[in-house]
Motif scaffolding. Sequence first.
Motif, PDB file in Angstrom:
ATOM      1  N   LEU A  89      57.203  86.724  43.134  1.00 18.02           N
ATOM      2  CA  LEU A  89      56.143  86.251  43.649  1.00 18.02           C
ATOM      3  C   LEU A  89      55.768  84.754  43.225  1.00 18.02           C
ATOM      4  CD1 LEU A  89      53.842  89.416  43.339  1.00 18.02           C
ATOM      5  CD2 LEU A  89      54.851  88.423  45.283  1.00 18.02           C
ATOM      6  N   ILE A  90      55.684  84.653  42.158  1.00 16.45           N
ATOM      7  CA  ILE A  90      55.747  83.276  41.512  1.00 16.45           C
ATOM      8  C   ILE A  90      56.588  82.255  41.964  1.00 16.45           C
ATOM      9  CG2 ILE A  90      55.275  81.783  39.204  1.00 16.45           C
ATOM     10  CD1 ILE A  90      54.459  84.416  37.931  1.00 16.45           C
ATOM     11  N   GLY A  91      57.731  82.632  41.908  1.00 15.45           N
ATOM     12  CA  GLY A  91      58.810  81.774  42.134  1.00 15.45           C
ATOM     13  C   GLY A  91      58.921  81.736  43.885  1.00 15.45           C
ATOM     14  N   SER A  92      58.229  82.305  44.632  1.00 15.77           N
ATOM     15  CA  SER A  92      57.906  82.179  46.059  1.00 15.77           C
ATOM     16  C   SER A  92      56.964  81.250  46.269  1.00 15.77           C
ATOM     17  CB  SER A  92      57.829  83.265  46.709  1.00 15.77           C
ATOM     18  OG  SER A  92      58.967  84.202  46.600  1.00 15.77           O
ATOM     19  N   ILE A  93      56.063  80.939  45.504  1.00 14.76           N
ATOM     20  CA  ILE A  93      54.959  80.137  45.585  1.00 14.76           C
ATOM     21  C   ILE A  93      54.907  78.632  44.592  1.00 14.76           C
ATOM     22  CG2 ILE A  93      53.526  81.915  46.566  1.00 14.76           C
ATOM     23  CD1 ILE A  93      51.906  81.807  43.965  1.00 14.76           C
ATOM     24  N   GLY A  94      55.657  78.970  43.905  1.00 16.97           N
ATOM     25  CA  GLY A  94      55.489  77.682  42.771  1.00 16.97           C
ATOM     26  C   GLY A  94      56.282  76.648  43.141  1.00 16.97           C
ATOM     27  N   GLY A  95      57.530  76.713  43.901  1.00 22.42           N
ATOM     28  CA  GLY A  95      58.345  75.636  44.009  1.00 22.42           C
ATOM     29  C   GLY A  95      59.765  76.039  43.508  1.00 22.42           C
ATOM     30  N   TYR A  96      60.639  75.135  44.082  1.00 21.55           N
ATOM     31  CA  TYR A  96      62.267  75.682  44.041  1.00 21.55           C
ATOM     32  C   TYR A  96      62.711  76.112  42.541  1.00 21.55           C
ATOM     33  CZ  TYR A  96      63.420  74.024  48.646  1.00 21.55           C
ATOM     34  OH  TYR A  96      63.538  73.808  50.077  1.00 21.55           O
ATOM     35  N   PRO A  97      62.556  75.400  41.580  1.00 21.41           N
ATOM     36  CA  PRO A  97      63.105  75.670  40.155  1.00 21.41           C
ATOM     37  C   PRO A  97      62.289  76.576  39.333  1.00 21.41           C
ATOM     38  CG  PRO A  97      61.957  73.462  40.085  1.00 21.41           C
ATOM     39  CD  PRO A  97      61.872  74.075  41.362  1.00 21.41           C
ATOM     40  N   VAL A  98      61.067  77.044  40.056  1.00 23.61           N
ATOM     41  CA  VAL A  98      60.187  77.826  39.031  1.00 23.61           C
ATOM     42  C   VAL A  98      60.815  79.090  38.528  1.00 23.61           C
ATOM     43  CG1 VAL A  98      58.009  79.157  38.903  1.00 23.61           C
ATOM     44  CG2 VAL A  98      58.066  76.603  39.821  1.00 23.61           C
ATOM     45  N   GLY A  99      61.479  79.851  39.728  1.00 19.83           N
ATOM     46  CA  GLY A  99      61.910  81.463  39.585  1.00 19.83           C
ATOM     47  C   GLY A  99      63.080  81.228  38.596  1.00 19.83           C
ATOM     48  N   SER A 122      69.121  84.785  43.049  1.00 18.72           N
ATOM     49  CA  SER A 122      69.543  84.712  44.434  1.00 18.72           C
ATOM     50  C   SER A 122      68.389  84.568  45.321  1.00 18.72           C
ATOM     51  CB  SER A 122      70.715  85.752  44.667  1.00 18.72           C
ATOM     52  OG  SER A 122      71.682  85.965  43.805  1.00 18.72           O
ATOM     53  N   TYR A 123      67.457  85.337  44.925  1.00 16.73           N
ATOM     54  CA  TYR A 123      66.369  85.375  46.012  1.00 16.73           C
ATOM     55  C   TYR A 123      64.971  84.699  45.197  1.00 16.73           C
ATOM     56  CZ  TYR A 123      65.829  90.031  43.669  1.00 16.73           C
ATOM     57  OH  TYR A 123      65.679  91.101  42.967  1.00 16.73           O
ATOM     58  N   CYS A 124      64.998  84.350  43.990  1.00 20.80           N
ATOM     59  CA  CYS A 124      63.548  83.891  43.513  1.00 20.80           C
ATOM     60  C   CYS A 124      63.643  82.469  43.519  1.00 20.80           C
ATOM     61  CB  CYS A 124      63.481  84.336  41.977  1.00 20.80           C
ATOM     62  SG  CYS A 124      63.427  85.939  41.823  1.00 20.80           S
ATOM     63  N   TYR A 125      63.828  82.060  44.866  1.00 17.48           N
ATOM     64  CA  TYR A 125      64.064  80.532  45.062  1.00 17.48           C
ATOM     65  C   TYR A 125      63.561  79.981  46.295  1.00 17.48           C
ATOM     66  CZ  TYR A 125      67.051  76.469  46.046  1.00 17.48           C
ATOM     67  OH  TYR A 125      67.584  75.055  46.372  1.00 17.48           O
ATOM     68  N   LEU A 126      62.393  79.307  46.264  1.00 14.99           N
ATOM     69  CA  LEU A 126      61.628  78.909  47.599  1.00 14.99           C
ATOM     70  C   LEU A 126      60.891  77.746  47.152  1.00 14.99           C
ATOM     71  CD1 LEU A 126      61.179  79.610  50.575  1.00 14.99           C
ATOM     72  CD2 LEU A 126      59.525  81.170  50.004  1.00 14.99           C
ATOM     73  N   SER A 272      65.639  76.319  53.105  1.00 14.85           N
ATOM     74  CA  SER A 272      66.281  77.544  52.547  1.00 14.85           C
ATOM     75  C   SER A 272      67.170  77.281  51.603  1.00 14.85           C
ATOM     76  CB  SER A 272      66.905  78.561  53.458  1.00 14.85           C
ATOM     77  OG  SER A 272      67.263  79.826  52.909  1.00 14.85           O
ATOM     78  N   PHE A 273      68.123  76.201  51.704  1.00 13.21           N
ATOM     79  CA  PHE A 273      69.160  75.699  51.077  1.00 13.21           C
ATOM     80  C   PHE A 273      68.679  74.996  49.852  1.00 13.21           C
ATOM     81  CE2 PHE A 273      72.554  72.470  50.093  1.00 13.21           C
ATOM     82  CZ  PHE A 273      73.279  73.289  49.392  1.00 13.21           C
ATOM     83  N   GLY A 274      67.699  74.097  50.136  1.00  9.33           N
ATOM     84  CA  GLY A 274      67.001  73.255  49.067  1.00  9.33           C
ATOM     85  C   GLY A 274      67.713  72.020  48.656  1.00  9.33           C
ATOM     86  N   GLY A 275      69.137  71.582  48.961  1.00 11.44           N
ATOM     87  CA  GLY A 275      69.561  70.618  48.522  1.00 11.44           C
ATOM     88  C   GLY A 275      70.318  70.561  47.242  1.00 11.44           C
ATOM     89  N   ILE A 276      71.291  69.766  47.244  1.00 13.53           N
ATOM     90  CA  ILE A 276      71.996  69.986  45.988  1.00 13.53           C
ATOM     91  C   ILE A 276      71.452  69.308  44.926  1.00 13.53           C
ATOM     92  CG2 ILE A 276      74.215  68.896  44.920  1.00 13.53           C
ATOM     93  CD1 ILE A 276      75.377  68.350  47.743  1.00 13.53           C
ATOM     94  N   CYS A 277      70.320  68.545  45.064  1.00 14.06           N
ATOM     95  CA  CYS A 277      69.536  67.961  44.007  1.00 14.06           C
ATOM     96  C   CYS A 277      68.880  69.101  43.234  1.00 14.06           C
ATOM     97  CB  CYS A 277      68.737  66.955  44.410  1.00 14.06           C
ATOM     98  SG  CYS A 277      67.708  66.256  43.151  1.00 14.06           S
TER      99      CYS A 277
END
Length: 362
Positions: A89-99, A122-126, A272-277
């Motif tokens: 949940l937190i990883g889905s609303i906080g930003g890419y690297p939070v999870g 794999s899925y805590c990334y958004l 969904s990919f988020g970029g290499i950075c």
Amino acid sequence: MRSKFKNFIAGVLTVFYMVLLVVFVGDVGEAVLKSLRVCFEVMIPSLYAFMIASGFVVSSNLYTVLSKPFGLVSRYIFRIPPEYFSVFLIGSIGGYPVGAKLLSELYDNGKIDKDTAERMLSYCYLAGPAFICGIAGIKLFSSVKIGLIIFASIISSNLIIAAVSGSGRPIPPRSAAAAKLDMSAEKLISSVYGGAKGMFSICAIIVFFSTIICILDKSGALIFISQKASDLTGMKYSDANAAVRAVIEISNISSLSRGDRSLIPLAASLLSFGGICVLMQVRGFLNEQLSTKRFYFFRVFSIFISYFLCKLYVEVFEPGYVLTSLPSRTAVRQSSPIPTLFLLIMTILLLSNISIEKKKKV
């Protein structure tokens, strides 16, 4: 032999990179200043406090309490112990690297096993709904609803990945006795320290990648790649160029053509990919013992799932949605990085004091 070859290639590329830094020194300097401005005015204000709060959720054991209402979903669909669902949940609303940050902290503290942490990565990334609605929904398509559709398609993709990665695994037992909460000042200060360290890592990688994009652009490599992408996909060159840049650094997605309905699924797949950075930011947060192979595989997998789900959701929820050429609007925002700079200085002073105190104890 293979390792030596990799080291040789890495060495050649590093020397080549250093030469190009000298050749394009003026342009690289401007790119660095621009990326620093983004860090000061966008990244730190939007992420810093959340990084601290998410760290405190783990260190205080509050994550076990937040997960309780989702026990059934966690056990029967995700196939993970119920106390970990709040990380998703937190990883889905906080930003890419939070999870990744939360999972790394759980692993470092012995609160999660290696296999579960790698699966969840794999899925805590958004990107989070605020970022997606702002950069894609409003800026590109002038519609918060479109932003929410893109967000829904990506989180649906993550749910599918969670179910796939958990399939065939035994159903975890019910939650054990809740861990004792520790909401002490020491835990909060430790979270501030961790948040500052994480924020510095994110900004450092963003600045570094700004130099990479600048060199690729000025050397003509980005033009060549973008032209090939345009020829292969049939996209306009400007959109192909924006997409290639977004694959490297996701904020470049804002350069896609405004108001083009056909680009909505593309925006979803890129976000969904988020970029290499961002992928490198995630790697920077992880314990060295945690593998990212599964994470990289599912992020590529998610590109296609998010794309087709987004096409479906647009047809279902916005069947009459037609975007024409929208009038150009320039938003002028007088924002100063001074408050953020003061915040950063105070954080550095705090970290210095903590370091001094630790040395005294030793």
